[in-house]
Design a protein around this motif. Structure first.
Motif, PDB file in Angstrom:
ATOM      1  N   GLY A   1      -6.909  12.255   0.484  1.00 35.60           N
ATOM      2  CA  GLY A   1      -6.282  11.034   0.964  1.00 35.60           C
ATOM      3  C   GLY A   1      -5.911  10.142  -0.209  1.00 35.60           C
ATOM      4  N   MET A   2      -4.939   9.240   0.022  1.00 36.36           N
ATOM      5  CA  MET A   2      -4.514   8.300  -1.006  1.00 36.36           C
ATOM      6  C   MET A   2      -4.595   6.896  -0.442  1.00 36.36           C
ATOM      7  N   GLY A   3      -4.925   5.952  -1.312  1.00 35.01           N
ATOM      8  CA  GLY A   3      -5.011   4.563  -0.879  1.00 35.01           C
ATOM      9  C   GLY A   3      -4.327   3.632  -1.859  1.00 35.01           C
ATOM     10  N   TRP A   4      -3.925   2.493  -1.337  1.00 39.43           N
ATOM     11  CA  TRP A   4      -3.400   1.403  -2.155  1.00 39.43           C
ATOM     12  C   TRP A   4      -4.275   0.169  -1.915  1.00 39.43           C
ATOM     13  N   PHE A   5      -4.622  -0.474  -3.010  1.00 39.16           N
ATOM     14  CA  PHE A   5      -5.422  -1.693  -2.954  1.00 39.16           C
ATOM     15  C   PHE A   5      -4.768  -2.729  -3.853  1.00 39.16           C
ATOM     16  N   ARG A   6      -5.175  -3.984  -3.716  1.00 37.71           N
ATOM     17  CA  ARG A   6      -4.620  -5.023  -4.588  1.00 37.71           C
ATOM     18  C   ARG A   6      -5.675  -6.063  -4.905  1.00 37.71           C
ATOM     19  N   GLN A   7      -5.446  -6.743  -6.022  1.00 37.20           N
ATOM     20  CA  GLN A   7      -6.369  -7.800  -6.438  1.00 37.20           C
ATOM     21  C   GLN A   7      -5.572  -8.975  -6.959  1.00 37.20           C
ATOM     22  N   GLY A   8      -5.625 -10.071  -6.234  1.00 41.07           N
ATOM     23  CA  GLY A   8      -4.979 -11.298  -6.672  1.00 41.07           C
ATOM     24  C   GLY A   8      -5.849 -12.044  -7.659  1.00 41.07           C
ATOM     25  N   ALA A   9      -5.269 -12.993  -8.364  1.00 43.48           N
ATOM     26  CA  ALA A   9      -6.001 -13.769  -9.365  1.00 43.48           C
ATOM     27  C   ALA A   9      -7.185 -14.493  -8.725  1.00 43.48           C
TER      28      ALA A   9
ATOM     29  N   VAL B   1      -4.996  -2.310   1.096  1.00 44.70           N
ATOM     30  CA  VAL B   1      -3.618  -2.550   1.512  1.00 44.70           C
ATOM     31  C   VAL B   1      -3.161  -1.480   2.510  1.00 44.70           C
ATOM     32  N   ALA B   2      -3.259  -0.215   2.094  1.00 42.44           N
ATOM     33  CA  ALA B   2      -2.766   0.872   2.942  1.00 42.44           C
ATOM     34  C   ALA B   2      -3.384   2.187   2.484  1.00 42.44           C
ATOM     35  N   SER B   3      -3.411   3.163   3.402  1.00 45.47           N
ATOM     36  CA  SER B   3      -3.899   4.491   3.036  1.00 45.47           C
ATOM     37  C   SER B   3      -3.203   5.538   3.884  1.00 45.47           C
ATOM     38  N   ILE B   4      -3.296   6.795   3.409  1.00 44.61           N
ATOM     39  CA  ILE B   4      -2.629   7.895   4.086  1.00 44.61           C
ATOM     40  C   ILE B   4      -3.432   9.160   3.873  1.00 44.61           C
TER      41      ILE B   4
ATOM     42  N   ALA C   1       2.502   9.410  -4.561  1.00 37.90           N
ATOM     43  CA  ALA C   1       2.372   8.546  -3.385  1.00 37.90           C
ATOM     44  C   ALA C   1       3.234   7.311  -3.598  1.00 37.90           C
ATOM     45  N   TYR C   2       3.645   6.711  -2.490  1.00 44.40           N
ATOM     46  CA  TYR C   2       4.538   5.559  -2.569  1.00 44.40           C
ATOM     47  C   TYR C   2       4.028   4.422  -1.684  1.00 44.40           C
ATOM     48  N   LEU C   3       4.403   3.216  -2.063  1.00 40.82           N
ATOM     49  CA  LEU C   3       4.169   2.057  -1.220  1.00 40.82           C
ATOM     50  C   LEU C   3       5.457   1.253  -1.198  1.00 40.82           C
ATOM     51  N   GLN C   4       6.177   1.321  -0.085  1.00 39.85           N
ATOM     52  CA  GLN C   4       7.392   0.537   0.087  1.00 39.85           C
ATOM     53  C   GLN C   4       7.008  -0.827   0.628  1.00 39.85           C
ATOM     54  N   MET C   5       7.385  -1.864  -0.086  1.00 43.59           N
ATOM     55  CA  MET C   5       7.005  -3.231   0.283  1.00 43.59           C
ATOM     56  C   MET C   5       8.260  -4.038   0.573  1.00 43.59           C
ATOM     57  N   ASN C   6       8.407  -4.455   1.822  1.00 44.51           N
ATOM     58  CA  ASN C   6       9.549  -5.257   2.254  1.00 44.51           C
ATOM     59  C   ASN C   6       9.096  -6.644   2.684  1.00 44.51           C
ATOM     60  N   SER C   7      10.040  -7.549   2.774  1.00 46.11           N
ATOM     61  CA  SER C   7       9.752  -8.921   3.215  1.00 46.11           C
ATOM     62  C   SER C   7       8.571  -9.510   2.460  1.00 46.11           C
ATOM     63  N   LEU C   8       8.623  -9.361   1.156  1.00 41.61           N
ATOM     64  CA  LEU C   8       7.504  -9.800   0.328  1.00 41.61           C
ATOM     65  C   LEU C   8       7.317 -11.310   0.387  1.00 41.61           C
ATOM     66  N   LYS C   9       6.054 -11.702   0.300  1.00 39.72           N
ATOM     67  CA  LYS C   9       5.660 -13.111   0.348  1.00 39.72           C
ATOM     68  C   LYS C   9       4.919 -13.482  -0.934  1.00 39.72           C
ATOM     69  N   PRO C  10       4.906 -14.754  -1.295  1.00 37.56           N
ATOM     70  CA  PRO C  10       4.149 -15.146  -2.498  1.00 37.56           C
ATOM     71  C   PRO C  10       2.687 -14.717  -2.448  1.00 37.56           C
ATOM     72  N   GLU C  11       2.110 -14.679  -1.260  1.00 41.48           N
ATOM     73  CA  GLU C  11       0.707 -14.274  -1.146  1.00 41.48           C
ATOM     74  C   GLU C  11       0.485 -12.780  -1.379  1.00 41.48           C
ATOM     75  N   ASP C  12       1.571 -12.023  -1.511  1.00 42.59           N
ATOM     76  CA  ASP C  12       1.451 -10.606  -1.885  1.00 42.59           C
ATOM     77  C   ASP C  12       1.294 -10.427  -3.388  1.00 42.59           C
ATOM     78  N   THR C  13       1.414 -11.509  -4.147  1.00 42.17           N
ATOM     79  CA  THR C  13       1.266 -11.427  -5.603  1.00 42.17           C
ATOM     80  C   THR C  13      -0.126 -10.929  -5.967  1.00 42.17           C
ATOM     81  N   ALA C  14      -0.175  -9.859  -6.757  1.00 48.76           N
ATOM     82  CA  ALA C  14      -1.450  -9.229  -7.114  1.00 48.76           C
ATOM     83  C   ALA C  14      -1.175  -8.067  -8.060  1.00 48.76           C
ATOM     84  N   VAL C  15      -2.256  -7.538  -8.616  1.00 48.62           N
ATOM     85  CA  VAL C  15      -2.201  -6.237  -9.280  1.00 48.62           C
ATOM     86  C   VAL C  15      -2.482  -5.188  -8.207  1.00 48.62           C
ATOM     87  N   TYR C  16      -1.581  -4.221  -8.117  1.00 46.87           N
ATOM     88  CA  TYR C  16      -1.699  -3.177  -7.110  1.00 46.87           C
ATOM     89  C   TYR C  16      -2.219  -1.893  -7.757  1.00 46.87           C
ATOM     90  N   TYR C  17      -3.206  -1.294  -7.088  1.00 43.88           N
ATOM     91  CA  TYR C  17      -3.833  -0.074  -7.579  1.00 43.88           C
ATOM     92  C   TYR C  17      -3.673   1.056  -6.573  1.00 43.88           C
TER      93      TYR C  17
END
Length: 124
Positions: free
Chosen positions: A33-41, A48-51, A79-95
């Protein structure tokens, strides 16, 4: 040695889109399995998401549901993470992370290997 490399981060205006990629080498990608995570300041790392290894049963955090799409191409070992309709609160380092098991998971302890992260900044 297992290596995960993310790419595709950057600066985008609110409402814009980005696609993150995660290339994997050194381990059998196709059965994990693969996952996406994020860490804001100043925040902890969050799911965030997994598959799953088959690409079935994607799961998402409530905060990104309907806006983000996780996918994978086992032939390209990516693996991919398509991010649409992004918001300022999505700001982070994505792993991206490679799972210990074939299934999707939101639990960080289910992931054995992690990438170095890619910065996503969404301006208002």
């Amino acid at each position: 040695q297992v290596r995960l490399v993310e790419s595709g981060g950057g600066l985008v205006q609110a409402g814009g889109s980005l696609r993150l990629s995660c290339g994997v080498s050194g381990r059998t990608f196709c059965t994990s399995g693969m996952g996406w995570f994020r860490q804001g300041a100043g925040k902890g790392r969050e799911f965030v998401a997994s598959i799953s290894w088959t690409g079935a049963n994607p799961s998402y955090a409530d905060s990104v549901k309907g806006r983000f799409t996780v996918s994978r191409d086992n032939a390209r070992i990516t693996a991919y993470l398509q991010m649409n309709s992004l918001k300022p609160e999505d700001t982070a380092v994505y792993y991206c992370a490679l799972g210990r098991y074939p299934s999707a998971s939101s639990d960080q302890s289910d992931y054995a290997y992690w990438g170095q992260g890619t910065q996503v900044t969404v301006s208002s």
